[in-house]
Design an enzyme around this catalytic site. Structure first.
Site, PDB file in Angstrom:
ATOM      1  CB  CYS A 111      -0.171  10.575   7.047  1.00  0.00           C
ATOM      2  SG  CYS A 111       0.017   9.016   6.173  1.00  0.00           S
ATOM      3  CG  HIS A 139      -4.486   7.511   9.357  1.00  0.00           C
ATOM      4  ND1 HIS A 139      -4.413   8.862   9.119  1.00  0.00           N
ATOM      5  CD2 HIS A 139      -3.219   7.023   9.166  1.00  0.00           C
ATOM      6  CE1 HIS A 139      -3.173   9.189   8.789  1.00  0.00           C
ATOM      7  NE2 HIS A 139      -2.430   8.089   8.802  1.00  0.00           N
TER       8      HIS A 139
HETATM    9  N1  COA Z   1      -7.629  -2.221  13.937  1.00  0.00           N
HETATM   10  C1  COA Z   1      -8.570  -3.061  14.421  1.00  0.00           C
HETATM   11  N2  COA Z   1      -9.401  -3.792  13.646  1.00  0.00           N
HETATM   12  C2  COA Z   1      -9.258  -3.643  12.315  1.00  0.00           C
HETATM   13  C3  COA Z   1      -8.300  -2.795  11.730  1.00  0.00           C
HETATM   14  C4  COA Z   1      -7.466  -2.074  12.600  1.00  0.00           C
HETATM   15  N3  COA Z   1      -6.534  -1.259  12.116  1.00  0.00           N
HETATM   16  N4  COA Z   1      -8.400  -2.881  10.390  1.00  0.00           N
HETATM   17  C5  COA Z   1      -9.395  -3.747  10.123  1.00  0.00           C
HETATM   18  N5  COA Z   1      -9.916  -4.220  11.292  1.00  0.00           N
HETATM   19  C6  COA Z   1     -10.942  -5.236  11.470  1.00  0.00           C
HETATM   20  C7  COA Z   1     -12.156  -5.015  10.586  1.00  0.00           C
HETATM   21  O1  COA Z   1     -13.135  -4.234  11.248  1.00  0.00           O
HETATM   22  C8  COA Z   1     -12.633  -6.436  10.373  1.00  0.00           C
HETATM   23  O2  COA Z   1     -13.290  -6.868  11.552  1.00  0.00           O
HETATM   24  P1  COA Z   1     -14.508  -7.925  11.505  1.00  0.00           P
HETATM   25  O3  COA Z   1     -13.944  -9.162  10.853  1.00  0.00           O
HETATM   26  O4  COA Z   1     -14.880  -8.120  12.940  1.00  0.00           O
HETATM   27  O5  COA Z   1     -15.557  -7.261  10.664  1.00  0.00           O
HETATM   28  C9  COA Z   1     -11.331  -7.232  10.282  1.00  0.00           C
HETATM   29  O6  COA Z   1     -10.363  -6.453  11.024  1.00  0.00           O
HETATM   30  C10 COA Z   1     -10.840  -7.449   8.874  1.00  0.00           C
HETATM   31  O7  COA Z   1     -10.877  -6.186   8.188  1.00  0.00           O
HETATM   32  P2  COA Z   1     -10.126  -5.954   6.812  1.00  0.00           P
HETATM   33  O8  COA Z   1     -10.517  -4.608   6.290  1.00  0.00           O
HETATM   34  O9  COA Z   1     -10.320  -7.150   5.936  1.00  0.00           O
HETATM   35  O10 COA Z   1      -8.607  -5.900   7.297  1.00  0.00           O
HETATM   36  P3  COA Z   1      -7.313  -6.014   6.419  1.00  0.00           P
HETATM   37  O11 COA Z   1      -6.568  -7.228   6.853  1.00  0.00           O
HETATM   38  O12 COA Z   1      -7.632  -5.899   4.963  1.00  0.00           O
HETATM   39  O13 COA Z   1      -6.487  -4.696   6.849  1.00  0.00           O
HETATM   40  C11 COA Z   1      -4.667  -3.715   8.048  1.00  0.00           C
HETATM   41  C12 COA Z   1      -5.933  -4.571   8.139  1.00  0.00           C
HETATM   42  C13 COA Z   1      -4.119  -3.513   9.436  1.00  0.00           C
HETATM   43  C14 COA Z   1      -3.617  -4.432   7.185  1.00  0.00           C
HETATM   44  C15 COA Z   1      -5.024  -2.341   7.402  1.00  0.00           C
HETATM   45  O14 COA Z   1      -5.987  -1.703   8.183  1.00  0.00           O
HETATM   46  C16 COA Z   1      -3.810  -1.443   7.246  1.00  0.00           C
HETATM   47  O15 COA Z   1      -3.044  -1.589   6.306  1.00  0.00           O
HETATM   48  N6  COA Z   1      -3.616  -0.464   8.152  1.00  0.00           N
HETATM   49  C17 COA Z   1      -2.505   0.465   8.099  1.00  0.00           C
HETATM   50  C18 COA Z   1      -2.849   1.635   7.215  1.00  0.00           C
HETATM   51  C19 COA Z   1      -1.648   2.508   6.985  1.00  0.00           C
HETATM   52  O16 COA Z   1      -0.550   2.050   6.745  1.00  0.00           O
HETATM   53  N7  COA Z   1      -1.849   3.833   7.023  1.00  0.00           N
HETATM   54  C20 COA Z   1      -0.818   4.802   6.815  1.00  0.00           C
HETATM   55  C21 COA Z   1       0.000   4.926   8.023  1.00  0.00           C
HETATM   56  S1  COA Z   1       1.501   5.835   7.808  1.00  0.00           S
END
Ligand code: COA
Length: 407
Positions: free
Chosen positions: A90, A353
């Site tokens: 990242c 991100h």
């Molecule tokens: N913050 C707030 N809302 C979020 C979000 C986040 N990080 N990620 C997704 N959403 C929302 C979407 O907009 C959607 O909203 P809606 O239902 O109102 O349309 C809902 O949550 C579901 O989205 P979806 O894409 O299905 O979420 P998910 O459960 O598949 O993924 C996480 C959510 C948090 C697991 C995913 O964003 C993730 O893994 N994040 C971390 C990424 C990471 O590790 N990066 C590297 C860092 S070192």
């Protein structure tokens, strides 16, 4: 240690971060470079770019496309200029920027293009999580099942145990970053959490954040709104030798400090989970080169892949005493109106991100803040700022210091 030759930033631009179903990373990069070229005030033609340094974590896994630097140069019409892909998870974007700075400082080039890109949303979340886990120590972490939310959750627990940090303090970081991102048109989420909560029928935002359906636990104690999202996007910047900067603009942004550090890949090899030794080292080098102390930095974009990461960054960078980062965030000191605004762009949490692009995206925000063009997010009279970009759980960190004044 100073740079042998000064370096200035004269252009920067980015795509909107978010879900771009119809665009591949090459198209996103070309859009970012077009915007970057247009942001240079005068006398610039992209054919002047003598070399490209491009940050990308893993288009190999996300798009089944490797060897992407010449691909980007080709699509941007820049061949035969040398194009080099830089990978540091990242932190890839921040590292590419640093390589561009060093290439000009070496005297080899006068005009360098840097960029970052990642197209992540083509994979479903479990596959994207698996691809991201390749940036951990896979033998000890990824394969046994530790994801990045899991690794940062361990840091959060350690910080809570050691300093009495509360989850409410982490929530304040998320609330603040969404407020900032809500007025950033290029952010993935253009809504404050207050507005999201209202839209879902909640009048009390903390009740929304405490509701397990609205804000489910991802890896305890981190919940959905503690996590950065999965994103697509690209960002770029034009660096020139300091003595040439005024040919392109009356308001260049000078790079006065650059630093980079490494640490053990696996958390199990670290003495402490509540600090990133790589970030401590990178900031020590950057502060020394710039000849400034943390107190003098007016604003910072820090690597808030998770809310706990922002909290730890504000302590590692010396903005707040160890163990005081949570309290400072809860008191509003890191808000736009506070004494140390952090992540005015919305941060990785709200702006998005796309991992290889994030470090350059931070620099786009500061190009605007230091030139007074950040619109509603503008912090008055910014002359000195810092960016902090982290790879994985902190095996790599890179810090840059920017100034409106020639060093
Ligand atoms: N913050 C707030 N809302 C979020 C979000 C986040 N990080 N990620 C997704 N959403 C929302 C979407 O907009 C959607 O909203 P809606 O239902 O109102 O349309 C809902 O949550 C579901 O989205 P979806 O894409 O299905 O979420 P998910 O459960 O598949 O993924 C996480 C959510 C948090 C697991 C995913 O964003 C993730 O893994 N994040 C971390 C990424 C990471 O590790 N990066 C590297 C860092 S070192």
């Amino acid at each position: 240690m100073k740079l042998n030759r000064g370096v200035a930033l004269v252009g920067a631009g980015m795509t909107k971060f978010g879900r771009h179903a119809d665009l591949s990373s090459r198209e996103l990069f070309v859009e970012a470079l077009n915007k970057t070229s247009a942001s240079v005030d005068r006398n610039f033609d992209r054919k002047m770019i003598q070399a490209l340094f491009l940050g990308n974590f893993t288009s190999d896994l996300f798009e089944h496309q490797g060897h992407t630097a010449p691909l980007m140069a080709d699509w941007a019409g820049l061949c035969p200029a040398p194009a080099t892909r830089v990978e540091g998870a990242c932190a890839s974007g921040g590292l590419a920027f640093r390589m561009g700075v060093l290439a000009i400082a070496s005297g080899l080039y006068d005009v360098v293009g840097v960029g970052g890109y990642e197209k992540m949303t083509g994979l479903p979340t479990p596959a994207a999580t698996d691809a991201l886990a390749c940036a951990s120590d896979t033998s000890y972490e990824g394969i046994p099942g530790a994801t990045f939310p899991g690794l940062y959750a361990m840091m959060a627990v350690a910080h809570m145990r050691k300093y009495g940090t509360k989850w409410d303090m982490l929530a304040k970081i998320s609330l603040k970053n969404h407020r900032n991102g809500s007025i950033n048109p290029l952010a993935q989420f253009n809504k404050s959490i207050e507005d999201i909560a209202k839209g879902k029928g909640f009048t009390d935002v903390m009740q929304f954040l405490n509701d397990p359906k609205s804000n489910p636990v991802v890896a305890w104690p981190l919940r959905l709104f503690d996590c950065s999202p999965i994103s697509d996007g690209a960002a770029a910047a034009i660096l020139v030798a300091e003595e040439k900067a005024k040919e392109f603009t009356d308001t260049p942004v000078y790079i006065t400090g650059t630093g980079q550090g490494s640490a053990s890949m696996g958390l199990h090899d670290r003495e402490e989970f509540t600090t990133l030794p790589s970030a401590m080292e990178a900031s020590r080098q950057a502060y020394k080169m710039a000849g400034v102390s943390p107190k003098e930095i007016q604003i910072a974009e820090v690597h808030d892949c998770f809310t706990i990461a922002e909290l730890i960054a504000t302590e590692d960078l010396g903005f707040f005493q160890r163990g005081e980062g949570g309290k400072a965030a809860a008191e509003g000191r890191t808000a736009r109106e506070g004494d140390r605004p952090i992540n005015t762009s919305g941060g990785l949490k709200c702006k998005g991100h796309p991992v290889g692009a994030s470090g350059v995206g931070q620099i786009v925000e500061h190009f605007e803040q230091l030139r007074g063009t950040a619109g509603g997010r503008q912090i008055p009279d910014v002359e000195l700022s810092l960016t902090h970009n982290v790879g994985g759980s902190g095996a790599t960190a890179v810090v840059h210091i920017f100034s409106t004044k020639k060093p």
